[in-house]
Design a protein around this motif. Structure first.
Motif, mmCIF file in Angstrom:
data_model
loop_
_atom_site.group_PDB
_atom_site.id
_atom_site.type_symbol
_atom_site.label_atom_id
_atom_site.label_comp_id
_atom_site.label_asym_id
_atom_site.label_seq_id
_atom_site.Cartn_x
_atom_site.Cartn_y
_atom_site.Cartn_z
ATOM 1 N N MET A 1 0.827 -1.218 0.000
ATOM 2 C CA MET A 1 0.000 0.000 0.000
ATOM 3 C C MET A 1 0.859 1.265 0.000
ATOM 4 O O MET A 1 0.578 2.229 -0.695
ATOM 5 N N ALA A 2 1.935 1.212 0.831
ATOM 6 C CA ALA A 2 2.826 2.375 0.911
ATOM 7 C C ALA A 2 3.505 2.652 -0.435
ATOM 8 O O ALA A 2 3.671 3.817 -0.826
ATOM 9 N N ASP A 3 3.856 1.576 -1.149
ATOM 10 C CA ASP A 3 4.488 1.770 -2.458
ATOM 11 C C ASP A 3 3.529 2.439 -3.436
ATOM 12 O O ASP A 3 3.922 3.308 -4.214
ATOM 13 N N LEU A 4 2.262 2.024 -3.406
ATOM 14 C CA LEU A 4 1.261 2.632 -4.302
ATOM 15 C C LEU A 4 1.066 4.108 -3.973
ATOM 16 O O LEU A 4 0.982 4.957 -4.874
ATOM 17 N N LEU A 5 1.030 4.425 -2.665
ATOM 18 C CA LEU A 5 0.888 5.837 -2.264
ATOM 19 C C LEU A 5 2.111 6.649 -2.694
ATOM 20 O O LEU A 5 1.980 7.789 -3.141
ATOM 21 N N ASN A 6 3.288 6.053 -2.542
ATOM 22 C CA ASN A 6 4.499 6.753 -2.984
ATOM 23 C C ASN A 6 4.465 7.017 -4.484
ATOM 24 O O ASN A 6 4.857 8.090 -4.955
ATOM 25 N N ALA A 7 3.974 6.034 -5.250
ATOM 26 C CA ALA A 7 3.868 6.220 -6.706
ATOM 27 C C ALA A 7 2.868 7.325 -7.035
ATOM 28 O O ALA A 7 3.107 8.149 -7.932
ATOM 29 N N LEU A 8 1.745 7.355 -6.308
ATOM 30 C CA LEU A 8 0.737 8.401 -6.546
ATOM 31 C C LEU A 8 1.285 9.788 -6.216
ATOM 32 O O LEU A 8 1.023 10.769 -6.917
ATOM 33 N N VAL A 9 2.051 9.864 -5.124
ATOM 34 C CA VAL A 9 2.652 11.154 -4.745
ATOM 35 C C VAL A 9 3.637 11.617 -5.813
ATOM 36 O O VAL A 9 3.652 12.792 -6.204
ATOM 37 N N LEU A 10 4.459 10.684 -6.291
ATOM 38 C CA LEU A 10 5.400 11.032 -7.364
ATOM 39 C C LEU A 10 4.663 11.539 -8.598
ATOM 40 O O LEU A 10 5.023 12.566 -9.194
ATOM 41 N N PHE A 11 3.610 10.792 -8.989
ATOM 42 C CA PHE A 11 2.832 11.178 -10.169
ATOM 43 C C PHE A 11 2.182 12.551 -9.969
ATOM 44 O O PHE A 11 2.195 13.392 -10.871
ATOM 45 N N SER A 12 1.646 12.786 -8.789
ATOM 46 C CA SER A 12 1.006 14.087 -8.522
ATOM 47 C C SER A 12 2.021 15.215 -8.531
ATOM 48 O O SER A 12 1.768 16.299 -9.056
ATOM 49 N N ASN A 13 3.183 14.943 -7.947
ATOM 50 C CA ASN A 13 4.206 15.982 -7.801
ATOM 51 C C ASN A 13 4.805 16.396 -9.130
ATOM 52 O O ASN A 13 5.092 17.579 -9.350
ATOM 53 N N PHE A 14 5.001 15.426 -10.024
ATOM 54 C CA PHE A 14 5.736 15.728 -11.248
ATOM 55 C C PHE A 14 4.884 15.706 -12.518
ATOM 56 O O PHE A 14 5.350 16.108 -13.572
ATOM 57 N N THR A 157 3.271 12.586 6.583
ATOM 58 C CA THR A 157 2.660 11.325 6.124
ATOM 59 C C THR A 157 3.495 10.091 6.430
ATOM 60 O O THR A 157 2.964 8.984 6.436
ATOM 61 N N GLY A 158 4.802 10.271 6.602
ATOM 62 C CA GLY A 158 5.666 9.128 6.813
ATOM 63 C C GLY A 158 6.031 8.402 5.535
ATOM 64 O O GLY A 158 6.670 7.349 5.573
ATOM 65 N N LEU A 159 5.632 8.949 4.385
ATOM 66 C CA LEU A 159 5.966 8.326 3.096
ATOM 67 C C LEU A 159 7.401 8.666 2.710
ATOM 68 O O LEU A 159 7.998 9.620 3.218
ATOM 69 N N ASP A 160 7.944 7.878 1.785
ATOM 70 C CA ASP A 160 9.309 8.143 1.313
ATOM 71 C C ASP A 160 9.353 9.325 0.343
ATOM 72 O O ASP A 160 10.358 10.025 0.243
ATOM 73 N N GLU A 161 8.284 9.504 -0.407
ATOM 74 C CA GLU A 161 8.239 10.582 -1.393
ATOM 75 C C GLU A 161 7.527 11.805 -0.817
ATOM 76 O O GLU A 161 6.565 11.670 -0.042
ATOM 77 N N GLY A 162 7.986 12.988 -1.226
ATOM 78 C CA GLY A 162 7.387 14.222 -0.738
ATOM 79 C C GLY A 162 6.592 14.928 -1.814
ATOM 80 O O GLY A 162 6.878 14.805 -3.003
ATOM 81 N N LEU A 163 5.581 15.667 -1.381
ATOM 82 C CA LEU A 163 4.756 16.447 -2.311
ATOM 83 C C LEU A 163 5.016 17.922 -2.042
ATOM 84 O O LEU A 163 4.766 18.400 -0.936
ATOM 85 N N ALA A 164 5.509 18.622 -3.051
ATOM 86 C CA ALA A 164 5.791 20.057 -2.898
ATOM 87 C C ALA A 164 4.724 20.853 -3.644
ATOM 88 O O ALA A 164 4.296 20.473 -4.736
ATOM 89 N N LEU A 165 4.305 21.930 -3.030
ATOM 90 C CA LEU A 165 3.293 22.797 -3.645
ATOM 91 C C LEU A 165 3.846 24.216 -3.678
ATOM 92 O O LEU A 165 3.982 24.865 -2.645
#
Length: 337
Positions: A1-14, A157-165
């Motif tokens: 689940m965490a990997d999927l969330l990290n992928a979604l964060v990456l996709f949203s961020n970039f 969030t504790g995720l490996d990937e970060g979301l910058a705005l």
């Protein structure tokens, strides 16, 4: 689940957030192009350089306001300069219409002559901007760079990937939504807006019903100049200002207007977001995304990038050609002259 969330964060961020931001900027520019085409009945090739002119004025005023010590806190001072730049751009396009386009309009010249004339105006504006502000990159965004930093998101969030705005991304989306809503309300609810739509649908019938064509033309240029300035300033704040870049933006903006249906304001908005998402999604390297959603311990080779970033504008061109071949009227059935 965490990997999927990290992928979604990456996709949203970039991909997702940059696409929405860039799409809003393209949509505002395409709205100006489509309004001029619908009402004045020609493709205005000078629109990209009109954006550059408006942004140049905003930059000069921003520098002046900064020298006077004015500040908007976390927001860029350019927002304070924007209304003045819109007025200056409106005066420029009205002057251009009075000195150049009106001459041809009174003689009911073929649209192709208008197009060629707009190419001449484009080169004139391009030279004007380069003379006054130069040809290099100019970053004029001040205030706070981020509303949300990647590190803060990771801590929350504790995720490996970060979301910058970025602040400019939020400003772009909020301003674009407000401007589009105001424009559609104006076109649908006000007497002047209804006159513009009537003039666009049937010029002869509109004249017989007593609509003042000079007033319609004047309001159209003012709106187009304002939209060009807003789009240009938002793009410059989000990235940077460079006259040649604004010239290049002409292609994706035209592609957006034609994809949505030239002459249809809602088509310009939809087309802007489709073009932006296509450019960003096809040029992004998905290696890290696939590393999260692929098999465990899989280390994908290569960038997984469909198109190199240098060919970003070629995507707009290809989409434009496809639309013209398959559905020339665009998604919302625009005009074909």
């Amino acid at each position: 689940m965490a990997d999927l969330l990290n992928a979604l964060v990456l996709f949203s961020n970039f991909v997702l957030i940059p696409s929405v931001t860039y799409g809003a900027q393209l949509a505002l520019g395409a709205l100006g192009i489509t309004l001029i085409y619908a009402i004045l009945r020609f493709a205005n090739f000078a629109h990209g350089d009109t954006m550059a002119f408006g942004t140049m004025v905003a930059i000069f005023l921003t520098w002046a306001f900064q020298a006077m010590g004015l500040s908007l806190g976390i927001f860029p001072v350019a927002l304070l300069a924007l209304p003045f730049a819109m007025v200056a751009t409106a005066l420029l396009v009205l002057g251009t219409d009075k000195l150049i386009y009106k001459h041809y309009r009174n003689r009911k010249i073929d649209p192709v002559i208008f197009v060629m004339t707009s190419v001449g105006v484009m080169f004139m504006m391009n030279g004007l901007v380069r003379i006054f502000i130069g040809t290099g990159d100019i970053a004029f965004a001040d205030g706070s760079r981020f509303l949300l930093r990647a590190r803060e998101f990771r801590d929350m969030t504790g995720l490996d990937e970060g979301l910058a705005l970025r602040t400019t991304q939020v400003i772009t989306i909020v301003v674009a939504v407000g401007v589009m809503a105001a424009l559609f309300w104006f076109l649908q609810k006000t007497r002047t807006g209804k006159s513009m739509r009537a003039f666009s649908d049937n010029e002869d019938l509109a004249l017989l019903s007593g609509i003042n064509p000079e007033r319609v033309v004047l309001v159209t240029w003012i709106i187009a100049g304002g939209l060009a300035t807003i789009a240009g300033v938002l793009y410059g704040l989000d990235k940077s200002f460079r006259p040649f870049t604004y010239f290049q933006l002409l292609l994706p903006m035209f592609a957006a207007a034609i994809l949505g249906g030239i002459g249809q304001p809602i088509g310009a908005v939809v087309g802007g977001f489709v073009i932006a998402f296509s450019e960003v999604a096809l040029t992004y390297a998905y290696r890290r995304v696939f590393a999260y959603v692929g098999p465990e311990n899989w280390d994908p080779e290569g960038l997984f990038q469909l198109v190199e970033t240098e060919y970003k504008f070629a995507i707009s061109f290809i989409l434009l050609v496809i639309v013209l071949l398959i559905r020339p009227t665009g998604i919302f059935r625009g005009r074909i002259v």
